[in-house]
Scaffold this motif. Structure first.
Motif, mmCIF file in Angstrom:
data_model
loop_
_atom_site.group_PDB
_atom_site.id
_atom_site.type_symbol
_atom_site.label_atom_id
_atom_site.label_comp_id
_atom_site.label_asym_id
_atom_site.label_seq_id
_atom_site.Cartn_x
_atom_site.Cartn_y
_atom_site.Cartn_z
ATOM 1 N N GLU A 246 0.830 -1.210 0.000
ATOM 2 C CA GLU A 246 0.000 0.000 0.000
ATOM 3 C C GLU A 246 0.860 1.254 0.000
ATOM 4 N N GLU A 247 1.934 1.219 0.787
ATOM 5 C CA GLU A 247 2.836 2.386 0.814
ATOM 6 C C GLU A 247 3.494 2.577 -0.536
ATOM 7 N N SER A 248 3.891 1.442 -1.146
ATOM 8 C CA SER A 248 4.499 1.536 -2.477
ATOM 9 C C SER A 248 3.495 2.071 -3.488
ATOM 10 N N SER A 249 2.227 1.616 -3.356
ATOM 11 C CA SER A 249 1.193 2.109 -4.273
ATOM 12 C C SER A 249 0.936 3.594 -4.068
ATOM 13 N N ARG A 250 0.927 4.010 -2.770
ATOM 14 C CA ARG A 250 0.727 5.447 -2.502
ATOM 15 C C ARG A 250 1.863 6.280 -3.083
ATOM 16 N N LEU A 251 3.098 5.790 -2.912
ATOM 17 C CA LEU A 251 4.247 6.526 -3.460
ATOM 18 C C LEU A 251 4.165 6.594 -4.988
ATOM 19 N N LYS A 252 3.771 5.448 -5.583
ATOM 20 C CA LYS A 252 3.654 5.418 -7.039
ATOM 21 C C LYS A 252 2.585 6.399 -7.513
ATOM 22 N N ASP A 253 1.439 6.397 -6.807
ATOM 23 C CA ASP A 253 0.357 7.320 -7.180
ATOM 24 C C ASP A 253 0.801 8.767 -7.008
ATOM 25 N N ALA A 254 1.541 9.024 -5.915
ATOM 26 C CA ALA A 254 2.019 10.396 -5.677
ATOM 27 C C ALA A 254 2.968 10.838 -6.786
ATOM 28 N N GLY A 446 0.713 9.691 -21.392
ATOM 29 C CA GLY A 446 -0.365 8.741 -21.120
ATOM 30 C C GLY A 446 -0.836 8.753 -19.679
ATOM 31 N N LEU A 447 -0.546 9.848 -18.949
ATOM 32 C CA LEU A 447 -0.938 9.930 -17.544
ATOM 33 C C LEU A 447 -2.188 10.772 -17.326
ATOM 34 N N GLY A 448 -2.536 11.609 -18.290
ATOM 35 C CA GLY A 448 -3.601 12.586 -18.080
ATOM 36 C C GLY A 448 -4.915 11.984 -17.638
ATOM 37 N N LEU A 449 -5.510 11.125 -18.482
ATOM 38 C CA LEU A 449 -6.809 10.543 -18.167
ATOM 39 C C LEU A 449 -6.724 9.601 -16.963
ATOM 40 N N PHE A 450 -5.571 8.934 -16.788
ATOM 41 C CA PHE A 450 -5.393 8.087 -15.605
ATOM 42 C C PHE A 450 -5.468 8.922 -14.325
ATOM 43 N N ILE A 451 -4.796 10.087 -14.332
ATOM 44 C CA ILE A 451 -4.828 10.973 -13.165
ATOM 45 C C ILE A 451 -6.247 11.505 -12.951
ATOM 46 N N ALA A 452 -6.929 11.864 -14.048
ATOM 47 C CA ALA A 452 -8.301 12.372 -13.932
ATOM 48 C C ALA A 452 -9.211 11.327 -13.271
ATOM 49 N N LYS A 453 -9.054 10.072 -13.674
ATOM 50 C CA LYS A 453 -9.870 8.996 -13.087
ATOM 51 C C LYS A 453 -9.553 8.829 -11.606
ATOM 52 N N MET A 454 -8.257 8.866 -11.262
ATOM 53 C CA MET A 454 -7.863 8.716 -9.859
ATOM 54 C C MET A 454 -8.450 9.828 -9.002
ATOM 55 N N ILE A 455 -8.409 11.049 -9.475
ATOM 56 C CA ILE A 455 -8.913 12.189 -8.702
ATOM 57 C C ILE A 455 -10.420 12.053 -8.489
ATOM 58 N N ILE A 456 -11.160 11.750 -9.562
ATOM 59 C CA ILE A 456 -12.619 11.649 -9.452
ATOM 60 C C ILE A 456 -13.022 10.501 -8.525
ATOM 61 N N GLN A 457 -12.359 9.358 -8.654
ATOM 62 C CA GLN A 457 -12.749 8.192 -7.850
ATOM 63 C C GLN A 457 -12.292 8.311 -6.402
ATOM 64 N N LEU A 458 -11.026 8.696 -6.183
ATOM 65 C CA LEU A 458 -10.465 8.685 -4.833
ATOM 66 C C LEU A 458 -10.769 9.953 -4.046
#
Length: 485
Positions: A246-254, A446-458
């Motif tokens: 989870e920490e690795s995933s959080r760092l990756k997302d950050a 290729g990060l734009g829409l991925f980031i948009a989805k993360m922001i809306i969902q999380l």
């Protein structure tokens, strides 16, 4: 108290008994029923067999005895009663009987003898009756009376005594067995109870302690404790592994968010440059005009105030643009202002940042916004999502973009659709994947829409989806209403 009440009281009392006592009671009752039933059945079979055998034996005895009594009575009928008693007593001893009685045809007792131990109530004496017939003319045809004889079933009596003795001994052995079984069961359940109390409040990360339990390495309890300790170790290892992941995933997302933010920052700086050009030109023209008129002596207080007001409006506009840009660049969630904000405001401020850029590219933006639409979160994150979708539309060659915001019974619905040709069917399932792009590597990450989805969902607990619509693409964002306090 009626039977129904007694039954309810019994059931209530029985339910309060511990499982250990219920098990013991069940074993006792079951074994008692089995042994008692088996014993009664065996005793009945043996008793019936012996009785049938003895009945046949006494019937055989009665035939010659009846004949002797008939002859003696026929000859000595007129003799004294004492002689008849003596004769019957001799027969009693000869045939090993307990009781002999002779009655005439009318049922009157002629003579009766018995042993001292004889009792008519004793169930172990078998009573047999036979007809005594007259030996007159050598043909035993005329009835003289009835002979009753009783035979003592001593073998069955001894067998019963032994059976009852064996039953008492068996009950004593069962009681001893139940006592020892209870002790063993208690020794087994006591450590299990301690184990249960120890693991009852167990939470991942806690340490299980079984020190008070004395166990041998060959004991099953030892294996159970080892199993729980191993289970605890496996759970702790799994929890640590999950925390690391989870920490690795959080760092990756950050990191992904920061990468996306840096990309958007470059675009925003370019937008600000375009946004500032017009107010800077206006300010420069105001200064030039004021200078020339001052040199010509044509500046009065009213004109001077008008110029200063125009310059101040442009400075305020530029300052507001910088404030929006500064809020947008905040990447520390703790510094973001979480609030209930108007979606109309978020979209309009976004258009303030990119409006001039889009105008230079001859891109028409049409807004249809509901001023009653509100969401809870960071307004800058909502603006980032809008910017990502707008830049996507521009990259697709769109010349017209429409943004609508309406409300359904449970969510705010934000739709953005363009006329840029839409998406190829084969890439629809991968649009929101990280690092997926249809552009050259130098033009997109290729990060734009991925980031948009993360922001809306999380961040907004909403959803975002994309579809083809007419001659372009349509993005639908669903964001829940703020919770009512």
């Amino acid at each position: 108290m009626n039977n129904s009440t007694l039954r309810k009281e019994f059931i209530k009392s029985f339910t309060t008994i511990s499982l250990q006592r219920k098990l013991l009671l069940f074993v006792i009752v079951a074994l008692t029923i089995i042994f008692a039933g088996s014993g009664i059945l065996i005793y009945k079979l043996v008793n019936d067999t012996f009785r049938e055998s003895e009945k046949r034996h006494i019937a055989i005895i009665s035939e010659p005895l009846s004949a002797k009594v008939a002859v003696w009575y026929f000859i000595n009928k007129e003799s004294a009663d004492g002689q008849m008693d003596e004769f019957l007593h001799n027969m009693l001893v000869t045939y090993d009987l307990e009781y002999i009685a002779f009655k005439d045809q009318n049922g009157s007792l002629i003579s009766k003898v018995s042993s001292p131990s004889y009792s008519s109530d004793d169930p172990f004496y078998l009573l047999h009756q036979s007809i005594v017939k007259s030996p007159e003319n050598g043909k035993f045809q005329k009835s003289l009376g009835t002979l009753e004889i009783a035979y003592g079933h001593q073998m069955l009596k001894k067998l019963s005594v032994k059976y009852y003795s064996a039953g008492v001994l068996l009950i004593a052995l069962l009681a001893l067995y139940f006592y020892l079984e209870m002790r063993l069961l208690k020794q087994l359940l006591t450590p299990l109870s301690k184990i249960a109390s120890e693991i009852k409040g167990y939470m991942p990360g806690d340490k299980l302690i079984f020190d008070p339990i004395n166990t041998n390495k060959d004991d099953v309890i030892y294996e159970i404790i080892n199993g729980f300790l191993q289970m605890q170790q496996n759970i702790d290892d799994a929890m640590r592994k999950r925390e690391i992941e989870e920490e690795s995933s959080r760092l990756k997302d950050a990191i992904l968010l920061k990468q996306s933010r840096f990309i958007e920052m470059g675009t925003m700086i370019n937008n600000i440059a375009h946004q500032w050009k017009q107010p800077l030109n206006i300010i420069e023209l105001c200064i030039t005009d004021l200078t020339i008129k001052s040199m010509m002596g044509e500046v009065d207080r009213e004109y001077q105030q008008k110029v200063f007001n125009d310059m101040h409006m442009q400075v305020v506009f530029m300052s507001k643009t910088i404030d929006i840009f500064k809020d947008f660049l905040k990447d520390d969630q703790s510094n973001k202002k979480m609030e209930v904000f108007s979606i109309q405001r978020a979209i309009e401020e976004t258009m303030q940042l990119v409006g001039n850029t889009f105008a230079k590219k001859n891109i028409t933006i049409e807004l249809r916004l509901d001023e009653r639409s509100y969401a809870y979160g960071s307004i800058s994150e909502m603006q980032q999502v809008i910017l990502i979708i707008l830049h996507n539309a521009v990259d697709a060659g769109s010349t017209k973009i429409t943004i609508e915001c309406i409300s359904d019974p449970r969510n705010n619905l934000i739709t953005l659709y363009d006329n840029g040709g839409g998406f190829a069917p084969e890439i629809m399932d991968n649009l929101f994947d990280a690092y997926f792009t249809t552009k050259h590597q130098s033009q997109g990450t290729g990060l734009g829409l991925f980031i948009a989805k993360m922001i809306i969902q999380l961040k907004f607990n909403g959803t975002i989806e994309a579809n083809n619509f007419n001659d372009g693409a349509l993005f639908l964002i669903k964001v829940p209403f703020p919770k009512q306090e």
